[in-house]
Design a protein around this motif. Structure first.
Motif, PDB file in Angstrom:
ATOM      1  N   GLY A 324     -70.568 -30.756  42.058  1.00 53.24           N
ATOM      2  CA  GLY A 324     -69.703 -30.494  40.409  1.00 53.24           C
ATOM      3  C   GLY A 324     -70.728 -30.386  39.496  1.00 53.24           C
ATOM      4  O   GLY A 324     -70.726 -29.110  39.483  1.00 53.24           O
ATOM      5  N   THR A 328     -70.835 -25.952  38.718  1.00 49.08           N
ATOM      6  CA  THR A 328     -70.571 -25.808  36.814  1.00 49.08           C
ATOM      7  C   THR A 328     -72.287 -24.769  35.971  1.00 49.08           C
ATOM      8  O   THR A 328     -71.710 -24.163  34.967  1.00 49.08           O
ATOM      9  CB  THR A 328     -69.879 -26.814  35.989  1.00 49.08           C
ATOM     10  OG1 THR A 328     -69.592 -27.728  36.652  1.00 49.08           O
ATOM     11  CG2 THR A 328     -70.131 -26.776  34.790  1.00 49.08           C
ATOM     12  N   GLY A 363     -66.438 -26.838  40.078  1.00 53.04           N
ATOM     13  CA  GLY A 363     -67.456 -27.619  39.804  1.00 53.04           C
ATOM     14  C   GLY A 363     -65.964 -29.000  39.334  1.00 53.04           C
ATOM     15  O   GLY A 363     -66.256 -30.254  39.885  1.00 53.04           O
ATOM     16  N   GLU A 364     -65.059 -29.029  38.595  1.00 54.87           N
ATOM     17  CA  GLU A 364     -64.199 -29.412  38.213  1.00 54.87           C
ATOM     18  C   GLU A 364     -63.066 -30.009  38.971  1.00 54.87           C
ATOM     19  O   GLU A 364     -62.979 -31.738  39.143  1.00 54.87           O
ATOM     20  CB  GLU A 364     -62.563 -29.123  37.119  1.00 54.87           C
ATOM     21  CG  GLU A 364     -61.549 -30.267  36.877  1.00 54.87           C
ATOM     22  CD  GLU A 364     -60.662 -29.253  35.975  1.00 54.87           C
ATOM     23  OE1 GLU A 364     -59.528 -29.999  35.706  1.00 54.87           O
ATOM     24  OE2 GLU A 364     -60.311 -28.223  35.975  1.00 54.87           O
ATOM     25  N   CYS A 366     -64.820 -30.587  42.205  1.00 54.58           N
ATOM     26  CA  CYS A 366     -65.245 -31.922  42.440  1.00 54.58           C
ATOM     27  C   CYS A 366     -65.057 -32.876  41.947  1.00 54.58           C
ATOM     28  O   CYS A 366     -66.227 -34.682  42.679  1.00 54.58           O
ATOM     29  CB  CYS A 366     -66.482 -31.176  42.597  1.00 54.58           C
ATOM     30  SG  CYS A 366     -66.938 -29.972  43.966  1.00 54.58           S
ATOM     31  N   ILE A 367     -65.257 -32.926  40.635  1.00 56.62           N
ATOM     32  CA  ILE A 367     -65.492 -34.434  39.559  1.00 56.62           C
ATOM     33  C   ILE A 367     -64.534 -34.694  39.165  1.00 56.62           C
ATOM     34  O   ILE A 367     -64.641 -36.341  39.588  1.00 56.62           O
ATOM     35  CB  ILE A 367     -67.019 -34.033  37.933  1.00 56.62           C
ATOM     36  CG1 ILE A 367     -68.259 -32.964  39.815  1.00 56.62           C
ATOM     37  CG2 ILE A 367     -66.559 -34.979  37.517  1.00 56.62           C
ATOM     38  CD1 ILE A 367     -69.114 -32.642  38.369  1.00 56.62           C
TER      39      ILE A 367
END
Length: 497
Positions: A324, A328, A363-364, A366-367
Protein backbone atom coordinates in the motif's frame (compact mmCIF):
# COMPACT_ATOMS: atom_id res chain seq x y z
CA UNK A 1 -41.89 1.18 28.91
CA UNK A 2 -39.08 0.35 26.52
CA UNK A 3 -39.76 0.05 22.81
CA UNK A 4 -37.98 -2.43 20.57
CA UNK A 5 -36.99 -1.76 16.96
CA UNK A 6 -39.44 -2.33 14.13
CA UNK A 7 -39.76 -6.01 13.28
CA UNK A 8 -40.29 -5.29 9.59
CA UNK A 9 -37.54 -6.28 7.16
CA UNK A 10 -36.44 -5.13 3.72
CA UNK A 11 -34.20 -7.32 1.55
CA UNK A 12 -33.54 -9.53 4.55
CA UNK A 13 -32.46 -6.74 6.92
CA UNK A 14 -34.32 -4.69 9.56
CA UNK A 15 -35.91 -1.57 8.11
CA UNK A 16 -33.95 0.47 10.64
CA UNK A 17 -30.74 -0.33 8.75
CA UNK A 18 -31.93 1.67 5.75
CA UNK A 19 -32.93 4.57 7.99
CA UNK A 20 -29.37 4.60 9.34
CA UNK A 21 -28.04 4.22 5.77
CA UNK A 22 -29.94 7.35 4.72
CA UNK A 23 -28.83 9.32 7.77
CA UNK A 24 -25.17 8.46 7.22
CA UNK A 25 -25.40 9.12 3.48
CA UNK A 26 -26.59 12.69 4.08
CA UNK A 27 -24.03 13.27 6.81
CA UNK A 28 -21.18 12.16 4.55
CA UNK A 29 -22.67 14.22 1.72
CA UNK A 30 -22.40 17.22 4.02
CA UNK A 31 -18.87 16.46 5.21
CA UNK A 32 -17.28 15.65 1.86
CA UNK A 33 -19.19 18.38 0.06
CA UNK A 34 -17.75 20.92 2.47
CA UNK A 35 -14.26 19.38 2.33
CA UNK A 36 -14.18 19.81 -1.46
CA UNK A 37 -14.63 23.57 -1.02
CA UNK A 38 -12.67 24.41 2.11
CA UNK A 39 -9.15 25.06 0.80
CA UNK A 40 -10.41 26.57 -2.46
CA UNK A 41 -12.56 29.06 -0.54
CA UNK A 42 -9.71 30.04 1.73
CA UNK A 43 -7.26 30.76 -1.12
CA UNK A 44 -9.76 32.48 -3.46
CA UNK A 45 -8.91 36.15 -3.90
CA UNK A 46 -11.12 38.63 -2.08
CA UNK A 47 -11.63 40.70 -5.24
CA UNK A 48 -12.29 37.85 -7.67
CA UNK A 49 -15.60 37.12 -9.40
CA UNK A 50 -16.11 34.39 -6.81
CA UNK A 51 -14.47 36.00 -3.76
CA UNK A 52 -13.01 34.01 -0.90
CA UNK A 53 -10.75 34.90 2.00
CA UNK A 54 -7.52 35.58 0.11
CA UNK A 55 -5.29 33.36 2.26
CA UNK A 56 -1.92 32.18 1.08
CA UNK A 57 -1.77 28.53 0.09
CA UNK A 58 0.48 27.81 3.04
CA UNK A 59 -1.90 29.30 5.61
CA UNK A 60 -4.91 27.64 4.00
CA UNK A 61 -3.27 24.20 4.04
CA UNK A 62 -2.20 24.63 7.65
CA UNK A 63 -5.80 25.45 8.59
CA UNK A 64 -6.98 22.42 6.63
CA UNK A 65 -4.53 20.27 8.61
CA UNK A 66 -5.77 21.64 11.94
CA UNK A 67 -9.38 21.08 10.88
CA UNK A 68 -9.04 17.51 9.64
CA UNK A 69 -6.81 16.57 12.57
CA UNK A 70 -9.48 17.70 15.04
CA UNK A 71 -12.20 16.00 12.99
CA UNK A 72 -10.46 12.67 13.62
CA UNK A 73 -9.52 13.45 17.21
CA UNK A 74 -12.88 14.54 18.63
CA UNK A 75 -14.58 11.13 18.06
CA UNK A 76 -12.48 9.91 21.00
CA UNK A 77 -14.24 12.46 23.20
CA UNK A 78 -17.61 11.96 21.55
CA UNK A 79 -17.50 8.21 22.07
CA UNK A 80 -16.61 8.68 25.74
CA UNK A 81 -19.48 11.13 26.27
CA UNK A 82 -21.93 8.77 24.60
CA UNK A 83 -20.76 5.74 26.57
CA UNK A 84 -20.85 7.50 29.92
CA UNK A 85 -23.47 10.24 29.77
CA UNK A 86 -25.46 10.90 26.61
CA UNK A 87 -26.09 7.57 24.93
CA UNK A 88 -25.61 7.05 21.20
CA UNK A 89 -28.97 8.38 20.02
CA UNK A 90 -28.75 11.72 21.79
CA UNK A 91 -25.12 12.09 20.74
CA UNK A 92 -25.96 11.55 17.08
CA UNK A 93 -28.84 14.04 17.22
CA UNK A 94 -26.83 16.75 18.99
CA UNK A 95 -23.89 16.12 16.66
CA UNK A 96 -26.08 16.41 13.58
CA UNK A 97 -27.62 19.68 14.78
CA UNK A 98 -24.16 21.13 15.52
CA UNK A 99 -22.84 20.13 12.09
CA UNK A 100 -25.87 21.58 10.29
CA UNK A 101 -25.43 24.80 12.27
CA UNK A 102 -21.74 24.78 11.35
CA UNK A 103 -22.43 24.46 7.62
CA UNK A 104 -24.97 27.29 7.68
CA UNK A 105 -22.49 29.38 9.68
CA UNK A 106 -19.94 28.86 6.89
CA UNK A 107 -22.64 29.99 4.45
CA UNK A 108 -23.25 33.16 6.49
CA UNK A 109 -19.53 33.84 6.97
CA UNK A 110 -18.34 33.49 3.37
CA UNK A 111 -16.72 35.69 2.16
CA UNK A 112 -17.35 38.39 4.75
CA UNK A 113 -16.01 37.16 8.11
CA UNK A 114 -13.12 34.78 8.63
CA UNK A 115 -13.79 34.83 12.39
CA UNK A 116 -17.34 33.59 11.88
CA UNK A 117 -15.95 31.03 9.42
CA UNK A 118 -13.75 29.67 12.22
CA UNK A 119 -16.85 29.38 14.43
CA UNK A 120 -18.52 27.30 11.71
CA UNK A 121 -15.53 24.98 11.49
CA UNK A 122 -15.56 24.59 15.28
CA UNK A 123 -19.23 23.62 15.27
CA UNK A 124 -18.61 20.99 12.59
CA UNK A 125 -15.63 19.58 14.51
CA UNK A 126 -17.65 19.32 17.73
CA UNK A 127 -20.66 17.82 15.98
CA UNK A 128 -18.56 15.32 14.07
CA UNK A 129 -17.04 14.14 17.34
CA UNK A 130 -20.48 13.25 18.67
CA UNK A 131 -21.86 11.83 15.42
CA UNK A 132 -18.98 9.91 13.86
CA UNK A 133 -18.20 7.22 16.47
CA UNK A 134 -21.75 6.46 17.56
CA UNK A 135 -24.04 5.79 14.63
CA UNK A 136 -22.36 2.47 13.80
CA UNK A 137 -23.05 1.22 17.32
CA UNK A 138 -26.75 1.31 16.54
CA UNK A 139 -26.21 -0.64 13.30
CA UNK A 140 -24.69 -3.48 15.31
CA UNK A 141 -27.44 -3.30 17.95
CA UNK A 142 -30.08 -4.07 15.33
CA UNK A 143 -28.83 -7.68 15.29
CA UNK A 144 -28.54 -10.26 18.07
CA UNK A 145 -25.13 -11.68 18.92
CA UNK A 146 -24.04 -14.23 16.33
CA UNK A 147 -26.45 -13.01 13.65
CA UNK A 148 -24.77 -13.74 10.31
CA UNK A 149 -26.42 -10.67 8.74
CA UNK A 150 -24.40 -8.21 10.83
CA UNK A 151 -21.30 -8.11 8.59
CA UNK A 152 -23.49 -7.68 5.53
CA UNK A 153 -25.33 -4.86 7.30
CA UNK A 154 -22.11 -2.93 7.80
CA UNK A 155 -21.28 -3.41 4.13
CA UNK A 156 -24.64 -1.92 3.16
CA UNK A 157 -24.10 0.92 5.63
CA UNK A 158 -20.65 1.55 4.16
CA UNK A 159 -22.19 1.92 0.73
CA UNK A 160 -24.20 4.81 2.15
CA UNK A 161 -20.95 6.48 3.21
CA UNK A 162 -19.45 6.26 -0.24
CA UNK A 163 -22.65 7.16 -2.05
CA UNK A 164 -22.81 10.40 -0.08
CA UNK A 165 -19.10 11.07 -0.55
CA UNK A 166 -19.36 10.39 -4.29
CA UNK A 167 -22.38 12.62 -4.93
CA UNK A 168 -21.43 15.56 -2.71
CA UNK A 169 -18.83 17.38 -4.84
CA UNK A 170 -21.11 17.27 -7.89
CA UNK A 171 -23.58 19.43 -5.98
CA UNK A 172 -21.42 21.56 -3.71
CA UNK A 173 -18.65 22.21 -6.22
CA UNK A 174 -21.12 22.99 -9.01
CA UNK A 175 -22.58 25.71 -6.81
CA UNK A 176 -19.50 26.79 -4.91
CA UNK A 177 -17.04 27.08 -7.80
CA UNK A 178 -19.52 29.02 -9.94
CA UNK A 179 -19.29 32.81 -9.89
CA UNK A 180 -23.04 32.88 -10.53
CA UNK A 181 -23.65 31.39 -7.08
CA UNK A 182 -20.44 31.49 -5.03
CA UNK A 183 -18.65 29.42 -2.40
CA UNK A 184 -21.28 30.15 0.23
CA UNK A 185 -24.01 28.31 -1.69
CA UNK A 186 -21.89 25.18 -1.73
CA UNK A 187 -21.82 25.30 2.06
CA UNK A 188 -25.55 25.95 2.05
CA UNK A 189 -26.06 22.74 0.04
CA UNK A 190 -23.87 20.87 2.55
CA UNK A 191 -26.02 22.33 5.34
CA UNK A 192 -29.17 21.13 3.62
CA UNK A 193 -27.69 17.63 3.41
CA UNK A 194 -26.89 17.66 7.13
CA UNK A 195 -30.36 18.98 7.91
CA UNK A 196 -31.88 16.05 6.02
CA UNK A 197 -29.81 13.73 8.22
CA UNK A 198 -31.23 15.40 11.33
CA UNK A 199 -34.80 15.34 9.98
CA UNK A 200 -34.41 11.63 9.22
CA UNK A 201 -33.48 11.03 12.84
CA UNK A 202 -36.37 13.05 14.25
CA UNK A 203 -38.98 11.51 11.98
CA UNK A 204 -37.91 7.88 11.67
CA UNK A 205 -35.50 6.79 14.41
CA UNK A 206 -38.04 6.12 17.14
CA UNK A 207 -40.40 4.34 14.76
CA UNK A 208 -37.81 2.00 13.26
CA UNK A 209 -35.15 1.81 15.98
CA UNK A 210 -37.26 1.93 19.13
CA UNK A 211 -35.10 2.64 22.19
CA UNK A 212 -31.85 1.28 20.74
CA UNK A 213 -28.95 3.56 21.61
CA UNK A 214 -30.76 5.66 24.19
CA UNK A 215 -29.04 4.30 27.30
CA UNK A 216 -25.28 4.93 27.85
CA UNK A 217 -23.33 1.68 27.70
CA UNK A 218 -20.66 2.24 30.35
CA UNK A 219 -22.50 0.40 33.10
CA UNK A 220 -23.06 -2.66 30.92
CA UNK A 221 -19.43 -2.60 29.81
CA UNK A 222 -18.28 -2.69 33.43
CA UNK A 223 -20.55 -5.66 34.14
CA UNK A 224 -19.20 -7.50 31.11
CA UNK A 225 -15.63 -6.90 32.31
CA UNK A 226 -16.44 -8.48 35.67
CA UNK A 227 -14.48 -5.81 37.50
CA UNK A 228 -11.33 -7.96 37.42
CA UNK A 229 -8.01 -6.68 36.07
CA UNK A 230 -5.47 -9.22 34.87
CA UNK A 231 -1.89 -8.61 33.74
CA UNK A 232 -1.06 -8.83 30.07
CA UNK A 233 0.35 -12.13 28.88
CA UNK A 234 3.55 -12.26 26.84
CA UNK A 235 1.53 -12.96 23.68
CA UNK A 236 -0.71 -9.96 24.34
CA UNK A 237 2.30 -7.75 25.04
CA UNK A 238 3.99 -8.83 21.80
CA UNK A 239 0.83 -8.09 19.83
CA UNK A 240 0.60 -4.61 21.35
CA UNK A 241 4.19 -4.00 20.23
CA UNK A 242 3.09 -4.79 16.67
CA UNK A 243 0.31 -2.21 16.98
CA UNK A 244 2.73 0.46 18.11
CA UNK A 245 5.14 -0.29 15.26
CA UNK A 246 2.37 -0.24 12.66
CA UNK A 247 1.12 3.04 14.12
CA UNK A 248 4.12 4.78 12.54
CA UNK A 249 3.68 3.30 9.07
CA UNK A 250 -0.09 3.76 8.87
CA UNK A 251 0.23 7.36 10.08
CA UNK A 252 2.73 8.03 7.28
CA UNK A 253 0.23 6.63 4.80
CA UNK A 254 -2.59 8.88 6.03
CA UNK A 255 -0.24 11.88 5.95
CA UNK A 256 0.24 11.24 2.24
CA UNK A 257 -3.39 10.33 1.58
CA UNK A 258 -4.77 13.49 3.20
CA UNK A 259 -3.06 15.66 0.58
CA UNK A 260 -6.23 14.93 -1.42
CA UNK A 261 -8.31 17.64 0.21
CA UNK A 262 -5.42 20.10 0.41
CA UNK A 263 -2.53 20.44 -2.02
CA UNK A 264 -4.03 18.04 -4.57
CA UNK A 265 -7.20 20.14 -4.56
CA UNK A 266 -5.12 23.21 -5.40
CA UNK A 267 -3.27 21.17 -8.04
CA UNK A 268 -6.65 20.35 -9.60
CA UNK A 269 -7.81 23.97 -9.60
CA UNK A 270 -4.65 25.84 -10.63
CA UNK A 271 -2.51 23.40 -12.57
CA UNK A 272 -4.84 20.92 -14.27
CA UNK A 273 -6.49 21.27 -17.68
CA UNK A 274 -10.06 20.50 -16.66
CA UNK A 275 -11.68 21.11 -20.03
CA UNK A 276 -13.69 18.20 -21.43
CA UNK A 277 -14.76 19.43 -24.83
CA UNK A 278 -16.39 22.78 -24.20
CA UNK A 279 -17.16 22.01 -20.54
CA UNK A 280 -14.89 22.79 -17.63
CA UNK A 281 -14.88 20.14 -14.90
CA UNK A 282 -15.06 21.63 -11.42
CA UNK A 283 -11.92 21.08 -9.35
CA UNK A 284 -13.97 19.64 -6.49
CA UNK A 285 -15.35 16.88 -8.72
CA UNK A 286 -12.02 15.08 -8.40
CA UNK A 287 -12.84 14.51 -4.72
CA UNK A 288 -15.43 11.97 -5.91
CA UNK A 289 -12.78 9.74 -7.46
CA UNK A 290 -11.68 8.10 -4.20
CA UNK A 291 -15.14 6.87 -3.13
CA UNK A 292 -15.86 5.79 -6.71
CA UNK A 293 -12.65 3.75 -6.92
CA UNK A 294 -13.36 2.22 -3.50
CA UNK A 295 -16.78 1.05 -4.66
CA UNK A 296 -15.21 -0.42 -7.81
CA UNK A 297 -12.10 -2.07 -6.36
CA UNK A 298 -12.91 -3.09 -2.78
CA UNK A 299 -14.70 -6.26 -3.95
CA UNK A 300 -11.77 -7.01 -6.29
CA UNK A 301 -9.28 -6.87 -3.43
CA UNK A 302 -11.55 -9.03 -1.30
CA UNK A 303 -11.70 -11.71 -3.97
CA UNK A 304 -7.91 -11.48 -4.39
CA UNK A 305 -7.15 -11.92 -0.67
CA UNK A 306 -9.59 -14.82 -0.30
CA UNK A 307 -8.23 -16.57 -3.41
CA UNK A 308 -4.65 -16.22 -2.16
CA UNK A 309 -5.64 -17.44 1.30
CA UNK A 310 -7.22 -20.58 -0.15
CA UNK A 311 -3.90 -21.28 -1.90
CA UNK A 312 -2.00 -20.51 1.31
CA UNK A 313 -0.21 -17.70 -0.54
CA UNK A 314 -1.82 -14.72 1.17
CA UNK A 315 0.86 -12.14 2.12
CA UNK A 316 1.24 -11.29 5.78
CA UNK A 317 -0.35 -8.02 6.88
CA UNK A 318 2.95 -6.06 7.03
CA UNK A 319 3.65 -7.02 3.40
CA UNK A 320 0.18 -5.85 2.34
CA UNK A 321 0.82 -2.54 4.10
CA UNK A 322 4.22 -2.38 2.38
CA UNK A 323 2.43 -2.76 -0.96
CA UNK A 324 0.00 0.00 0.00
CA UNK A 325 2.83 2.41 0.76
CA UNK A 326 4.48 1.66 -2.59
CA UNK A 327 1.20 2.09 -4.53
CA UNK A 328 0.55 5.42 -2.83
CA UNK A 329 4.10 6.57 -3.69
CA UNK A 330 3.45 5.70 -7.35
CA UNK A 331 0.39 7.95 -7.22
CA UNK A 332 2.60 10.92 -6.33
CA UNK A 333 4.95 10.09 -9.18
CA UNK A 334 2.08 10.66 -11.62
CA UNK A 335 1.62 14.16 -10.20
CA UNK A 336 5.31 14.83 -10.82
CA UNK A 337 4.93 13.65 -14.43
CA UNK A 338 2.18 16.24 -14.71
CA UNK A 339 4.62 18.99 -13.75
CA UNK A 340 6.45 18.51 -17.06
CA UNK A 341 3.21 19.16 -18.95
CA UNK A 342 2.54 22.21 -16.80
CA UNK A 343 6.00 23.51 -17.70
CA UNK A 344 5.40 22.95 -21.42
CA UNK A 345 1.71 23.82 -21.83
CA UNK A 346 0.73 25.71 -18.69
CA UNK A 347 -1.62 22.96 -17.50
CA UNK A 348 -1.39 19.21 -16.85
CA UNK A 349 -3.69 16.64 -18.40
CA UNK A 350 -6.33 15.57 -15.87
CA UNK A 351 -5.25 11.97 -16.54
CA UNK A 352 -2.35 12.45 -14.11
CA UNK A 353 -4.65 13.48 -11.30
CA UNK A 354 -7.04 10.60 -12.01
CA UNK A 355 -4.14 8.12 -11.94
CA UNK A 356 -2.88 9.63 -8.69
CA UNK A 357 -6.28 9.18 -7.03
CA UNK A 358 -6.52 5.65 -8.43
CA UNK A 359 -3.19 4.53 -6.97
CA UNK A 360 -3.87 6.30 -3.68
CA UNK A 361 -7.14 4.37 -3.44
CA UNK A 362 -5.39 1.09 -4.28
CA UNK A 363 -2.91 1.90 -1.52
CA UNK A 364 -5.79 2.60 0.86
CA UNK A 365 -7.34 -0.77 0.05
CA UNK A 366 -4.07 -2.49 0.95
CA UNK A 367 -3.68 -0.58 4.22
CA UNK A 368 -6.96 0.57 5.74
CA UNK A 369 -8.96 -2.69 5.80
CA UNK A 370 -5.91 -4.86 6.37
CA UNK A 371 -4.51 -2.69 9.15
CA UNK A 372 -7.77 -2.25 10.95
CA UNK A 373 -8.77 -5.89 10.70
CA UNK A 374 -5.38 -6.74 12.17
CA UNK A 375 -5.86 -4.20 14.98
CA UNK A 376 -9.07 -5.87 16.08
CA UNK A 377 -7.33 -9.27 16.10
CA UNK A 378 -4.24 -8.11 17.98
CA UNK A 379 -5.96 -6.05 20.68
CA UNK A 380 -6.63 -7.77 24.02
CA UNK A 381 -10.38 -7.78 24.61
CA UNK A 382 -10.15 -5.48 27.63
CA UNK A 383 -8.14 -2.94 25.58
CA UNK A 384 -10.28 -3.01 22.43
CA UNK A 385 -11.61 0.52 22.97
CA UNK A 386 -8.12 1.90 23.56
CA UNK A 387 -6.81 0.28 20.39
CA UNK A 388 -9.71 1.72 18.36
CA UNK A 389 -8.83 5.09 19.84
CA UNK A 390 -5.27 4.60 18.62
CA UNK A 391 -6.64 3.85 15.14
CA UNK A 392 -8.44 7.20 15.09
CA UNK A 393 -5.32 8.96 16.36
CA UNK A 394 -3.42 7.84 13.24
CA UNK A 395 -5.42 9.94 10.75
CA UNK A 396 -5.78 12.71 13.37
CA UNK A 397 -2.01 13.14 13.69
CA UNK A 398 -1.50 12.53 9.98
CA UNK A 399 -4.09 15.15 8.95
CA UNK A 400 -2.41 17.78 11.10
CA UNK A 401 1.00 16.94 9.63
CA UNK A 402 -0.44 16.74 6.11
CA UNK A 403 -1.50 20.36 6.31
CA UNK A 404 1.99 21.41 7.38
CA UNK A 405 3.58 19.35 4.61
CA UNK A 406 1.23 20.77 2.00
CA UNK A 407 1.89 24.30 3.24
CA UNK A 408 5.62 23.70 2.85
CA UNK A 409 5.17 23.73 -0.94
CA UNK A 410 4.85 27.51 -0.85
CA UNK A 411 8.11 27.99 1.05
CA UNK A 412 10.05 25.15 -0.57
CA UNK A 413 10.27 27.03 -3.87
CA UNK A 414 12.48 29.60 -2.17
CA UNK A 415 15.28 27.20 -1.25
CA UNK A 416 18.37 26.79 -3.39
CA UNK A 417 18.34 23.05 -2.73
CA UNK A 418 14.81 22.81 -4.18
CA UNK A 419 15.92 24.63 -7.32
CA UNK A 420 18.88 22.31 -7.70
CA UNK A 421 16.72 19.20 -7.39
CA UNK A 422 14.22 20.60 -9.90
CA UNK A 423 16.99 21.53 -12.34
CA UNK A 424 18.49 18.06 -12.04
CA UNK A 425 15.32 16.52 -13.47
CA UNK A 426 14.58 19.30 -15.96
CA UNK A 427 12.02 21.40 -14.09
CA UNK A 428 12.01 25.17 -13.71
CA UNK A 429 12.41 26.73 -10.22
CA UNK A 430 8.75 27.82 -10.05
CA UNK A 431 7.70 24.16 -9.89
CA UNK A 432 10.22 23.18 -7.25
CA UNK A 433 7.74 23.65 -4.38
CA UNK A 434 5.26 21.13 -5.76
CA UNK A 435 8.14 18.83 -6.69
CA UNK A 436 9.57 18.88 -3.17
CA UNK A 437 6.23 18.03 -1.57
CA UNK A 438 5.01 15.41 -4.04
CA UNK A 439 8.47 13.97 -4.55
CA UNK A 440 9.37 14.17 -0.87
CA UNK A 441 6.18 12.44 0.20
CA UNK A 442 6.66 9.77 -2.48
CA UNK A 443 10.28 9.10 -1.51
CA UNK A 444 9.33 9.10 2.16
CA UNK A 445 6.66 6.48 1.52
CA UNK A 446 9.20 4.30 -0.27
CA UNK A 447 11.74 4.62 2.53
CA UNK A 448 9.19 3.65 5.16
CA UNK A 449 8.08 0.79 2.91
CA UNK A 450 11.63 -0.56 2.80
CA UNK A 451 11.93 -0.36 6.60
CA UNK A 452 8.62 -2.19 6.99
CA UNK A 453 9.79 -4.88 4.58
CA UNK A 454 12.96 -5.39 6.62
CA UNK A 455 11.16 -5.75 9.98
CA UNK A 456 8.11 -7.63 8.66
CA UNK A 457 9.43 -11.02 9.80
CA UNK A 458 9.84 -9.75 13.36
CA UNK A 459 6.34 -8.29 13.39
CA UNK A 460 4.81 -11.52 12.09
CA UNK A 461 6.51 -13.46 14.91
CA UNK A 462 5.13 -11.03 17.47
CA UNK A 463 1.61 -11.54 16.11
CA UNK A 464 1.63 -15.19 17.26
CA UNK A 465 -0.70 -16.27 14.45
CA UNK A 466 -3.42 -13.66 15.10
CA UNK A 467 -3.82 -12.64 11.48
CA UNK A 468 -4.50 -16.18 10.32
CA UNK A 469 -8.14 -15.65 11.26
CA UNK A 470 -9.04 -15.12 7.61
CA UNK A 471 -12.34 -15.25 5.68
CA UNK A 472 -13.13 -18.61 4.15
CA UNK A 473 -15.40 -17.46 1.31
CA UNK A 474 -15.50 -14.62 -1.20
CA UNK A 475 -18.77 -13.34 0.26
CA UNK A 476 -17.32 -13.25 3.78
CA UNK A 477 -14.18 -11.59 2.46
CA UNK A 478 -16.11 -8.81 0.71
CA UNK A 479 -18.13 -8.14 3.86
CA UNK A 480 -14.94 -8.03 5.94
CA UNK A 481 -13.15 -5.79 3.44
CA UNK A 482 -15.92 -3.21 3.19
CA UNK A 483 -16.65 -3.27 6.89
CA UNK A 484 -12.99 -2.79 7.78
CA UNK A 485 -12.45 0.10 5.37
CA UNK A 486 -15.51 1.73 6.87
CA UNK A 487 -13.77 1.96 10.24
CA UNK A 488 -11.90 4.96 8.87
CA UNK A 489 -15.28 6.63 8.42
CA UNK A 490 -16.31 6.18 12.01
CA UNK A 491 -17.46 2.60 12.35
CA UNK A 492 -15.14 1.81 15.24
CA UNK A 493 -17.84 0.16 17.32
CA UNK A 494 -18.16 -2.65 14.81
CA UNK A 495 -14.97 -4.13 16.16
CA UNK A 496 -16.41 -4.28 19.66
CA UNK A 497 -19.49 -6.24 18.67
Amino acid sequence: MSQGPSKGTLWGHPQGLYVLFTTEMWERFSYYGMRALLVLTLVAATESLNPGFGMSQGDALKLYGYYTGLVYFTPLLGGWLADNYLGQRKSILIGGILMAAGQFTLFAATPHSIDLFYVGLGLIIAGNGLFKPNISTIVGDLYPQGDARRDSAFSIFYMGINLGAFLAPFVTSTLGESADYGWRWGYFAAGVGMTLAVVTQLMLFQRFLGDIGKVPGAQQDKLNAGGVKKPLTKVEFDRLRVIMFLFVFVTVFWLAFEQAGGLMNIYAQDYTDRMLGDTEIKAGYFQSLNPLFILLFAPVFSVLWVALHKRDKSPDAPIKIFAGLVLTAIGFMFLIFGLYEIQLYGKANMMWLVLAYLFHTLGELCISPVGLSLMTKLAPLRLASLVMGIWFLMPAIASFLAGLVGAFSENAAGYTFSHQVAAAIGLAPEYSGLLMVFGGVGVGLLLFAVVLWLISGMLVRWMHGAERMQPTSVEQGIDQELGSIAEHEGLGEQAKK
